[in-house]
Design an enzyme around this catalytic site. Sequence first.
Site, PDB file in Angstrom:
ATOM      1  N   GLU A 212      26.697  -5.358 -28.363  1.00 57.30           N
ATOM      2  CA  GLU A 212      26.182  -4.023 -28.075  1.00 57.30           C
ATOM      3  C   GLU A 212      27.261  -2.944 -28.014  1.00 57.30           C
ATOM      4  O   GLU A 212      27.354  -2.181 -27.042  1.00 57.30           O
ATOM      5  CB  GLU A 212      25.363  -4.064 -26.776  1.00 57.30           C
ATOM      6  CG  GLU A 212      24.260  -5.113 -26.860  1.00 57.30           C
ATOM      7  CD  GLU A 212      23.264  -5.107 -25.698  1.00 57.30           C
ATOM      8  OE1 GLU A 212      23.623  -4.643 -24.605  1.00 57.30           O
ATOM      9  OE2 GLU A 212      22.114  -5.554 -25.924  1.00 57.30           O
ATOM     10  N   GLU A 320      18.154  -9.564 -30.007  1.00 52.65           N
ATOM     11  CA  GLU A 320      17.925  -9.755 -28.562  1.00 52.65           C
ATOM     12  C   GLU A 320      16.633  -9.054 -28.230  1.00 52.65           C
ATOM     13  O   GLU A 320      16.435  -7.901 -28.628  1.00 52.65           O
ATOM     14  CB  GLU A 320      19.014  -9.083 -27.708  1.00 52.65           C
ATOM     15  CG  GLU A 320      20.301  -9.815 -27.549  1.00 52.65           C
ATOM     16  CD  GLU A 320      21.180  -9.194 -26.428  1.00 52.65           C
ATOM     17  OE1 GLU A 320      20.644  -8.634 -25.458  1.00 52.65           O
ATOM     18  OE2 GLU A 320      22.401  -9.280 -26.555  1.00 52.65           O
TER      19      GLU A 320
END
Length: 395
Positions: A212, A320
């Site tokens: 991320e 995710e």
Amino acid sequence: MRLLSTLLFVASSLSGLTTAIPASPPTPYKPPAGHGRNRVSKPVGRHFEIDGKVQYFAGTNCWWLGNLLNDFEVELAISQMADTGYKVVRTWGFFGVNDPTNPGQPTFYQVLNETLYPETGGLGINYGPNGIHRLDVVVSLAEKYNLQLVPTLMNNWNDFGGINIYSAAFGSNATTFYTDKKAQAAYRAYVKFIVNRYKDSPAIFAWELGNEPRCKGCDPSVIYNWAKEISRYIKRLDRKHMVTLGDEGWLCPPQGDGSYAYDCSEGVDFVKNLEIDTLDYGTFHLYPESWGYEYSWGSEWVRQHDAIGKRVGKPVVFEEYGTPINHTQLERPWQVTVVEETQVAADFIWQFGTVLPVEGVKWGDVNSIYYGTEEYEVLGFGHVEEMERKKVRRH
Ligand SMILES: *[C@@H]1O[C@H](CO)[C@@H](O)[C@H](O)[C@H]1NC(C)=O
Ligand SMILES: *[C@@H]1O[C@H](CO)[C@@H](O)[C@H](O)[C@H]1NC(C)=O
Ligand SMILES: *[C@@H]1O[C@H](CO)[C@@H](O)[C@H](O)[C@H]1NC(C)=O
């Protein structure tokens, strides 16, 4: 996912971690003979070819495999994921600290400390029993169970050594990390170490630049340039394996309605980044409640990324997704969208959970689906089967 505060795990005994890091490396990692040599997955159009077959598949996340200090527990988790039919597991390849005498976590591969390691630009590798050997075990057991891994090489979040340990060592911060000379030299040196160590393993699916990555308030060119340079660098080290960014899929105008996920404020432009030719596929994540959206918006987010992948002609991976409550009720509709409405090549739920008998401890978090539970039957086994059944249509 950023979750340290909600983790349910209890760290294993931290005793014995004050031993000095051995100066000389032990024998380098070598895949044991017979563990599926020359097994390399690759992108084909909007899909992936695994073991010679272009297919849709389900994978899962299991960040904590390398944190276990006991081979038996790693094998238990890996065997359960293999039994589920998961093809690929995304796991952390970056555990790091600044002070090896006071690491504050069970394992660490990487030490960033210019005082201790002046000759290597501040990078030290932990060759002790709680060091890189733990990742060797994960890779070796993945080979044994025919699973492939996506090792993530850096964390945007502070958990277990992320951008914060670069900041502590080099005086950079969460936004200057991407351009800071010393921080980038140390990051590259670590990337090189990991890629060279495992590039001949049949258990590598792809290398991932970071978990991320964000650059809040930055022009998206900062992350774009970084992703382009690092992915090229990895391709020079290892021409066989795929490379991906690991971003959450943030969009910039004119995409979307200008709300948070579309306003470019995290400095990440999924569309622009997908054009980088040394990134083999795009990734996106989904946590509606922490981003300020309704759960039902999730399916739209999935369709939007699929449409962008279609325009660019690359695979996209729903890398995710999770909810803190009502897992089946809230996440099942997203899986159905993936299967019925898109060509999303693969999806990885956040995340696999299991009960480890040695400590009786659950490794996971509020988002985890635990092996052996009713929700795991649906979101785990059931979804693996429907992804397997889904036919790739050649256009
Ligand atoms: C580097 O390591 C030394 C010795 O273990 C420690 O005292 C120091 O705090 C570390 N530096 C950083 C930036 O953590
Ligand atoms: C990082 O440092 C730069 C330059 O000193 C500053 O402009 C920026 O706001 C800082 N970012 C963060 C997240 O602290
Ligand atoms: C979660 O499930 C409970 C019990 O079925 C329900 O009352 C609640 O509204 C659900 N929450 C969400 C956000 O769907």
